[in-house]
Motif scaffolding. Structure first.
Motif, PDB file in Angstrom:
ATOM      1  N   ARG A  27      -6.271  28.424  12.543  1.00 12.23           N
ATOM      2  CA  ARG A  27      -6.576  29.171  13.767  1.00 12.23           C
ATOM      3  C   ARG A  27      -7.603  30.235  13.410  1.00 12.23           C
ATOM      4  O   ARG A  27      -7.372  31.032  12.493  1.00 12.23           O
ATOM      5  N   ILE A  28      -8.711  30.243  14.118  1.00 11.97           N
ATOM      6  CA  ILE A  28      -9.840  31.086  13.735  1.00 11.97           C
ATOM      7  C   ILE A  28     -10.208  32.026  14.871  1.00 11.97           C
ATOM      8  O   ILE A  28     -10.086  31.697  16.051  1.00 11.97           O
ATOM      9  N   SER A  29     -10.687  33.216  14.507  1.00 11.49           N
ATOM     10  CA  SER A  29     -11.142  34.195  15.506  1.00 11.49           C
ATOM     11  C   SER A  29     -12.645  34.414  15.342  1.00 11.49           C
ATOM     12  O   SER A  29     -13.185  34.306  14.234  1.00 11.49           O
ATOM     13  N   LYS A  30     -13.305  34.748  16.422  1.00 11.61           N
ATOM     14  CA  LYS A  30     -14.754  34.972  16.372  1.00 11.61           C
ATOM     15  C   LYS A  30     -15.085  36.147  15.450  1.00 11.61           C
ATOM     16  O   LYS A  30     -16.063  36.103  14.706  1.00 11.61           O
ATOM     17  N   ARG A  31     -14.259  37.171  15.485  1.00 11.52           N
ATOM     18  CA  ARG A  31     -14.538  38.346  14.664  1.00 11.52           C
ATOM     19  C   ARG A  31     -14.515  37.985  13.174  1.00 11.52           C
ATOM     20  O   ARG A  31     -15.397  38.378  12.413  1.00 11.52           O
ATOM     21  N   ASP A  32     -13.503  37.218  12.759  1.00 10.11           N
ATOM     22  CA  ASP A  32     -13.421  36.819  11.347  1.00 10.11           C
ATOM     23  C   ASP A  32     -14.605  35.938  10.966  1.00 10.11           C
ATOM     24  O   ASP A  32     -15.139  36.034   9.847  1.00 10.11           O
ATOM     25  N   LEU A  33     -14.996  35.048  11.879  1.00 11.91           N
ATOM     26  CA  LEU A  33     -16.090  34.131  11.573  1.00 11.91           C
ATOM     27  C   LEU A  33     -17.423  34.856  11.455  1.00 11.91           C
ATOM     28  O   LEU A  33     -18.264  34.485  10.630  1.00 11.91           O
ATOM     29  N   THR A  34     -17.619  35.877  12.263  1.00 12.45           N
ATOM     30  CA  THR A  34     -18.875  36.626  12.159  1.00 12.45           C
ATOM     31  C   THR A  34     -18.988  37.312  10.797  1.00 12.45           C
ATOM     32  O   THR A  34     -20.073  37.371  10.208  1.00 12.45           O
ATOM     33  N   GLY A  72      -3.203  35.331  23.432  1.00 15.80           N
ATOM     34  CA  GLY A  72      -2.233  36.205  22.771  1.00 15.80           C
ATOM     35  C   GLY A  72      -2.575  36.462  21.318  1.00 15.80           C
ATOM     36  O   GLY A  72      -2.434  37.587  20.823  1.00 15.80           O
ATOM     37  N   GLN A  73      -3.033  35.423  20.622  1.00 13.58           N
ATOM     38  CA  GLN A  73      -3.376  35.555  19.204  1.00 13.58           C
ATOM     39  C   GLN A  73      -4.872  35.770  18.981  1.00 13.58           C
ATOM     40  O   GLN A  73      -5.303  35.945  17.841  1.00 13.58           O
ATOM     41  N   ASN A  74      -5.637  35.714  20.065  1.00  7.68           N
ATOM     42  CA  ASN A  74      -7.085  35.924  19.988  1.00  7.68           C
ATOM     43  C   ASN A  74      -7.732  34.979  18.976  1.00  7.68           C
ATOM     44  O   ASN A  74      -8.459  35.414  18.068  1.00  7.68           O
ATOM     45  N   CYS A  75      -7.446  33.682  19.125  1.00  6.16           N
ATOM     46  CA  CYS A  75      -7.987  32.724  18.155  1.00  6.16           C
ATOM     47  C   CYS A  75      -8.222  31.371  18.821  1.00  6.16           C
ATOM     48  O   CYS A  75      -7.669  31.061  19.876  1.00  6.16           O
ATOM     49  N   TYR A  76      -9.051  30.562  18.157  1.00 10.53           N
ATOM     50  CA  TYR A  76      -9.336  29.194  18.595  1.00 10.53           C
ATOM     51  C   TYR A  76      -8.570  28.215  17.704  1.00 10.53           C
ATOM     52  O   TYR A  76      -8.329  28.484  16.521  1.00 10.53           O
ATOM     53  N   TYR A  77      -8.206  27.050  18.278  1.00  8.87           N
ATOM     54  CA  TYR A  77      -7.528  26.019  17.494  1.00  8.87           C
ATOM     55  C   TYR A  77      -7.843  24.648  18.080  1.00  8.87           C
ATOM     56  O   TYR A  77      -8.178  24.513  19.261  1.00  8.87           O
ATOM     57  N   LEU A  78      -7.753  23.638  17.238  1.00 10.54           N
ATOM     58  CA  LEU A  78      -8.057  22.265  17.631  1.00 10.54           C
ATOM     59  C   LEU A  78      -6.756  21.548  17.958  1.00 10.54           C
ATOM     60  O   LEU A  78      -5.903  21.372  17.087  1.00 10.54           O
ATOM     61  N   VAL A  79      -6.601  21.112  19.196  1.00 11.85           N
ATOM     62  CA  VAL A  79      -5.324  20.591  19.661  1.00 11.85           C
ATOM     63  C   VAL A  79      -4.971  19.253  19.028  1.00 11.85           C
ATOM     64  O   VAL A  79      -3.932  19.090  18.415  1.00 11.85           O
ATOM     65  N   ARG A  80      -5.837  18.265  19.162  1.00 10.64           N
ATOM     66  CA  ARG A  80      -5.482  16.914  18.718  1.00 10.64           C
ATOM     67  C   ARG A  80      -5.256  16.871  17.212  1.00 10.64           C
ATOM     68  O   ARG A  80      -4.281  16.330  16.735  1.00 10.64           O
TER      69      ARG A  80
END
Length: 336
Positions: A27-34, A72-80
């Motif tokens: 699970r990744i956040s834009k802030r961490d990725l920047t 809620g967790q402020n993150c992106y994730y890949l469902v499949r």
């Protein structure tokens, strides 16, 4: 950990890395990725949208094959792919169960753990490794020390393809005999893998269990066997009714249990039904295969009293009396 590749200047490399992290279930956040890639949030947002569009084009027939955002967790994730890859928690759970089983040699266990750990996300892999480190270093395999992974695959393939097996089998008393069996299922119980099969005789078939580590020179025969669907072996049903992998006839046992908690009885005997008679007193009935249940009943000491079937009750009484007499004799010798 700072990036070591040119993720800032090479957009394709950066998108591949983001996709790989999502693919692994991270699970990744834009802030961490920047911070990690050294680019702005808008750049990261465009990368994620392009990956999302790619998935929609290639996997449009699967509506859940997409990148989603958890507010809620402020993150992106890949469902499949999150469902297809093991999560960090699942990797940890499987590693713990594997180590506790003691079923494989050191080499096999290390290889299995290494591959399982590779399923964990890079940021959490070290945590899982630290949790299981002590157990893995002090892992002690079983005394037979025989590799089993390849044997498991060979026997399982014969089960699926319905090919008989020929092998030499060493019994507990050390005697070795040649056997031919129609393989039906593999079951793991009390540290060992067992083959459930029909032993082939001139006059017919007999139901038997074989420990895989005692099987050698296994040959898969070209001929095939057929078992009607109504007669198919139900390994799940068998597993619920067998104790210590003693084969034998199906029977219904009845006993009284005296204890503060009946939970461990119901966990040990999945087919058991309990009726409470008093505080800490239960009448138990259960379906079981073979004489292995006697070992468990005797291990419960004064907490159980067997009623049926009569033959089992008599065995229980005889063995319980013998154990008590043996203990009394040892205590007397010690006092002298």
């Amino acid at each position: 950990m700072p990036a070591t590749l040119d993720y800032n200047g090479d957009r394709g490399l950066r998108m591949l890395d983001i996709f790989e992290r999502l693919n692994k279930g991270e699970r990744i956040s834009k802030r961490d990725l920047t911070v990690y890639y050294g680019v702005g949030e808008k750049t990261i947002q465009r990368d994620i949208e392009d990956i999302r569009n790619y998935l929609a084009e290639k996997h449009g027939y699967e509506p859940d094959a997409t990148i989603k955002y958890n507010r809620g967790q402020n993150c992106y994730y890949l469902v499949r792919f999150e469902r297809e890859w093991l999560s960090n928690q699942e990797v940890l759970a499987i590693c713990k169960i594997l180590l506790e089983s003691r079923a494989f040699t050191n080499e096999e266990m290390n290889r299995l753990l290494e591959k399982l750990l590779a399923q964990a996300t890079p940021t959490q892999r070290k945590i899982v490794e630290r949790i299981i480190k002590s157990e893995s270093i002090n892992y002690i395999p079983l005394q037979h020390k025989k590799p089993l992974v390849d044997t498991l695959w060979q026997v399982s393939s014969a089960i699926v393809q319905e090919h008989p097996l020929r092998f030499s089998y060493t019994r507990q008393d050390g005697r070795t005999k040649e056997r031919m069996a129609k393989p039906l299922a593999i079951i793991f119980s009390e540290f060992y893998f067992y083959l459930i099969g029909l032993q082939v005789y001139a006059e017919g078939d007999a139901f038997r269990t074989y420990r895989l580590d005692r099987m050698a020179h296994i040959a898969t025969l070209e001929e095939k066997f057929r078992i009607p669907y109504r007669d198919k072996f139900r390994d799940g049903e068998f597993r619920k009714r067998v104790q210590f992998m003693y084969d034998g006839e199906l029977m219904t046992i009845k006993f009284r249990y005296f204890g503060s908690s009946v939970e461990h009885v119901l966990d040990r005997l999945p087919t058991a039904k309990a009726k409470q008679r008093d505080v800490g007193v239960y009448d138990i009935s259960a379906e079981v295969y073979g004489d292995g249940i006697l070992i468990w009943l005797l291990s419960q000491g004064s907490q159980v009293e067997v009623y049926a079937p009569e033959e089992l009750r008599q065995q229980w009484l005889d063995e319980a009396s013998r154990i008590v007499a043996s203990c009394d004799a040892k205590e007397g010798a010690w006092r002298q």
